[in-house]
Motif scaffolding. Sequence first.
Motif, short mmCIF file in Angstrom:
data_model
loop_
_atom_site.label_atom_id
_atom_site.label_comp_id
_atom_site.label_asym_id
_atom_site.label_seq_id
_atom_site.Cartn_x
_atom_site.Cartn_y
_atom_site.Cartn_z
N SER A 78 20.21 -10.33 -26.94
CA SER A 78 18.98 -11.35 -26.23
C SER A 78 19.89 -12.43 -25.35
N GLY A 79 21.13 -12.79 -26.06
CA GLY A 79 21.85 -13.77 -25.32
C GLY A 79 22.39 -13.10 -24.21
N GLU A 123 21.01 -10.75 -22.40
CA GLU A 123 19.97 -10.58 -21.30
C GLU A 123 19.80 -11.81 -20.52
N ARG A 124 19.94 -13.08 -21.35
CA ARG A 124 19.61 -14.29 -20.50
C ARG A 124 20.73 -14.59 -19.67
N LEU A 125 22.05 -13.96 -19.85
CA LEU A 125 23.30 -14.23 -18.98
C LEU A 125 23.11 -13.28 -18.04
N GLY A 126 22.24 -12.46 -17.60
CA GLY A 126 22.22 -11.61 -16.77
C GLY A 126 22.91 -10.06 -16.91
N HIS A 127 23.35 -9.84 -18.37
CA HIS A 127 23.89 -8.40 -18.46
C HIS A 127 22.99 -7.51 -18.92
N ALA A 128 21.79 -7.12 -18.24
CA ALA A 128 21.03 -6.48 -18.67
C ALA A 128 21.06 -5.13 -19.30
N ALA A 164 22.81 -5.71 -22.77
CA ALA A 164 21.84 -6.31 -23.75
C ALA A 164 20.86 -5.05 -24.16
N GLN A 179 20.37 -4.01 -27.93
CA GLN A 179 18.94 -4.18 -28.38
C GLN A 179 18.54 -2.84 -29.06
#
Length: 180
Positions: free
Chosen positions: A32-33, A35-40, A43, A47
Amino acid sequence: MDGGTVANFLETYRGRDKIYRLIAYFSSFVGSGLERLGHAQSAARLQSLGSALSSCRVVLRLGDDLAMWQVTKEYGTGSQVAHPVLRLLGLIQNVFDQIYYPLEHVAWACDSGILKRPSAFWWVASVAAWAGSLLTSIVTSLLRLTHLNLAIARASTAYRVPTEHLPSSSSSSEEDDEDE
């Protein structure tokens, strides 16, 4: 920790469950961290790992009903617990734990297609039972810590050594300075 100790730890059901839980929570947290940094993409992989391990743990818990029943049966009415509030909290926690497992099993069966009904209600109910058990456990631990602190405070005041007849540390150091 040497390799033999780790291997022995992983040979047990509880040991593997702790490792799976650690990896599942860690990968979900880091995912989730990221994902927030743009590394989908990274992430999503982490997950997915967390989700797979969490699902694995749900399946493994299908066999925990008898063990939990045995724990509850051994606790009984909690007569071995002296404090009535702690006894009551133990009983409440056992009720939550006994309810949690079947609710989670029904939710899993719904998700797996064994039962033909939506699983959302059952997951919410199982999480509510788990949260109730967790909250009861936290309150029990806080009460026990409070009782221990009170016992320590009582013991320290009961065994307090009077210090008025002892020389103060500042006067003894001054006398040492005068001798030199």
